[in-house]
Write an enzyme that holds these catalytic residues in place. Sequence first.
Site, PDB file in Angstrom:
ATOM      1  CB  SER A 133     -71.422  17.357 105.530  1.00  0.00           C
ATOM      2  OG  SER A 133     -70.918  16.511 104.515  1.00  0.00           O
ATOM      3  CE  LYS A 168     -70.065  19.029 109.237  1.00  0.00           C
ATOM      4  NZ  LYS A 168     -70.013  19.597 108.228  1.00  0.00           N
ATOM      5  CB  SER A 191     -67.114  18.076 106.599  1.00  0.00           C
ATOM      6  OG  SER A 191     -68.629  18.176 105.920  1.00  0.00           O
ATOM      7  CE  LYS A 220     -68.809  14.451 107.433  1.00  0.00           C
ATOM      8  NZ  LYS A 220     -69.983  14.905 106.506  1.00  0.00           N
TER       9      LYS A 220
END
Length: 279
Positions: free
Chosen positions: A65, A229, A122, A68
């Site tokens: 992820s 993140k 997420s 993203k």
Amino acid sequence: MRIAKTLCTGLAIWACATTAALAGTSKFTDLPGNPGLKSASAIVLDDEGNVIYGKDVDTVRPIASITKMMTAMVILDSGIPLDEKITITKDDRDLIRLTGSRLEYGATLSRREMLLLALMSSENRAATALGRTYPGGMDNFLAHMNRKARALGMSNSHFADPAGLKSENVSTASDLAKMVEAADGYPLITEASTTTRMDVYPYRGRGNLTYGNTNRLLKNKNWDIELSKTGYINEAGRCLVMQANIEGEDVSIVLLNSFGKLTPFGDSNRLRKWMLANS
């Protein structure tokens, strides 16, 4: 990264010049020893892009992820309306990992809210919906993700879906440091990725859904995090990218392929402790 700009006049010019000369010298230069990280790949850079610590920085790995963050940059680069409503459909299902979502078919939020959920919590369906509703569709969106990577000099990176569900989303620690640096130039990304809690109302006539940030270090008073993140799939292990201020200096941190849910957070604390002990 955030660089303070001071207007110099008169006698202050000499003082500003002296400060500028010193600005390129990080207190974290040439630190002795080793932080003993568990992550397979790691890199830490100072505000000037100098390597404070590196471990297997050029090995290509799945990034889950962390993808993203690139999704968000491509959306924001396009200039498409952030207040436009997006509705979740069956096309947004995760047919790769079969993960669930509280965004059921028919859930409707603004593009801005979808982007916020994708970054802070997420949310896979939110990220997929962002790619699906991009002008020209998903294929065009993926093309722009990879075009952006090339523009940033991420020569060992490839993006295969907006959510990071496919193991074909790959990069290196050194490439991701470039992405983190670029992402810091987007105020909405820094805001979203450091928001600890958010309420949304995707269903008419129903109450709110509350989402939390996947980075537990945001609640740790010892950390001043400006961008972050997390990521996880089996092939990638636990991943974490951050920009943080440590003792007045901005640093970028990339941790890839950690095994154990808390290992990236433990590695982050080990890094910080090592840096402060030796600076």
